[in-house]
Design a protein around this motif. Structure first.
Motif, short mmCIF file in Angstrom:
data_model
loop_
_atom_site.label_atom_id
_atom_site.label_comp_id
_atom_site.label_asym_id
_atom_site.label_seq_id
_atom_site.Cartn_x
_atom_site.Cartn_y
_atom_site.Cartn_z
N CYS A 45 0.80 -1.23 0.00
CA CYS A 45 0.00 0.00 0.00
C CYS A 45 0.83 1.28 0.00
O CYS A 45 0.28 2.37 -0.20
N GLY B 178 -0.30 5.09 0.75
CA GLY B 178 -1.75 5.17 0.89
C GLY B 178 -2.47 5.93 -0.20
O GLY B 178 -3.63 6.30 -0.02
N VAL C 141 -5.26 3.68 -0.86
CA VAL C 141 -6.00 3.38 0.36
C VAL C 141 -7.02 4.47 0.68
O VAL C 141 -8.18 4.19 1.00
N GLY D 258 -4.54 -2.63 4.55
CA GLY D 258 -3.32 -2.29 3.84
C GLY D 258 -2.15 -3.09 4.37
O GLY D 258 -2.01 -3.24 5.59
N THR E 117 0.83 6.01 5.31
CA THR E 117 -0.52 5.64 4.87
C THR E 117 -1.55 6.08 5.89
O THR E 117 -2.58 6.68 5.54
N TYR E 118 -1.29 5.79 7.16
CA TYR E 118 -2.25 6.18 8.20
C TYR E 118 -2.38 7.69 8.29
O TYR E 118 -3.48 8.22 8.38
N ALA F 218 -4.38 8.94 5.44
CA ALA F 218 -5.79 8.61 5.64
C ALA F 218 -6.42 9.59 6.62
O ALA F 218 -7.58 10.00 6.45
N VAL G 231 -9.55 2.31 7.97
CA VAL G 231 -8.28 1.74 7.49
C VAL G 231 -7.64 0.89 8.58
O VAL G 231 -7.51 1.32 9.74
N LEU H 72 -4.13 -1.60 9.11
CA LEU H 72 -2.84 -1.78 8.47
C LEU H 72 -2.03 -2.93 9.08
O LEU H 72 -2.01 -3.10 10.29
#
Length: 311
Positions: A127, A130, A133, A145, A156-157, A160, A169, A171
């Motif tokens: 991912c 993100g 995502v 993810g 990614t977090y 998001a 989400v 992970l």
């Protein structure tokens, strides 16, 4: 005894109020990083906590390109994340050239949702930062993810959060080949698997016909696709624009039979080819199978929306 309890309570309250916002952010985010609460992952947990404490990898609008070699990707930063000038996007240097452009990610999410109107859950393997995502989370109730690099999973977090979808989400940090060998996600409900495997860096275009078995990382397409199909019959991959299409067809038939199909869409951004969106699963090419007869008009409308979204 009563005085001790009162004092202890005040001490805990004072400690809570004095906790920096970054630490509180980590505590709020931690449950979304699957299994990191286990003892064997304490090193990763400490690293993740440090990322939150330092607010690592945040891109600020006043920043210049991280380094000269990726200046051209920085010049297209608004194509990567439309919210980047708000100062809440997090990117490592590698992510500057590996994140899926936002319009491509939006189209991918809308197209999958249109073809699988009852889907609730999608898994994004590799991912990265993100880019996909955050847009999957706009249309699906739950997004998993998976990413090998913890700093990318952290980004990614954070991204998001920037798009207001972090609550959808979940992970998982780890090596996909090892996770697949242990059957991870095979016992979890997943309607579709998406993956944009590492292409081998920015030099992948130097090959006229990209070899999907020897150049794709961390394994060839046959092995990766086989691992995805064990989780869901619906699989979507974002592959290099110069991928060997004959090889793609041969791998599809080898794994799924002589009549198997793979739908291929060419993704372009600002007049430039960005890659191939490859779809496995009858719902992606047989729209009657993807949707009940009485919702055919809805499916057609959503497909048109996906087309209009990408332009």
């Amino acid at each position: 005894m009563a005085k001790h309890v009162e004092y202890s309570g005040r001490l805990r309250l004072h400690k809570f109020l004095s906790e920096p916002a970054e630490l509180m952010a980590f505590k709020s985010a931690a449950p979304h990083f699957l299994h990191l609460q286990k003892k064997k992952y304490r090193k990763q947990r400490r690293t993740l906590r440090r990322y939150f404490a330092d607010d690592s990898f945040r891109y600020l609008p006043r920043d210049n390109a991280p380094k000269k070699s990726i200046a051209k990707y920085w010049s297209y930063r608004h194509d990567l994340f439309s919210l980047i000038d708000q100062g809440n996007i997090h990117l490592t240097e590698e992510l500057w050239y590996s994140v899926t452009p936002e319009r491509v990610a939006k189209f991918t999410a809308a197209f999958i949702e249109a073809c699988l109107p009852g889907a609730t859950t999608i898994l994004d393997v590799f991912c990265g930062g993100g880019g996909n995502v955050v847009h999957f989370a706009k249309v699906f109730q739950k997004v998993y993810g998976v990413e090998l690099k913890l700093e990318h999973l952290y980004c990614t977090y954070r991204n998001a959060e920037a798009y207001g979808v972090a609550d959808r989400v979940w992970l998982k940090h780890g090596d996909w080949l090892q996770l697949a060998a242990r059957g991870r996600f095979e016992r979890v409900h997943v309607d579709c698997v998406f993956a944009s495997p590492p292409w081998g860096g920015i030099d992948y275009t130097k090959t006229q016909a990209y070899d999907l078995e020897t150049q794709l990382q961390p394994a060839g397409l046959s092995q990766l696709l086989s691992s995805f199909l064990r989780i869901s019959a619906n699989v979507v991959l974002f592959l290099p624009k110069n991928s060997n299409l004959q090889q793609l067809s041969e791998i599809t038939r080898s794994l799924l039979g002589p009549e198997a199909k793979c739908k291929v869409l060419y993704a372009r951004e600002n007049g430039r080819d960005k890659g191939l969106l490859c779809f496995w699963g009858e719902a992606f090419y047989n729209f009657d199978a993807a949707s009940p007869a009485n919702s055919g008009e809805r499916l057609a409308a959503r497909l048109q929306e996906a087309h209009d979204l990408y332009g």
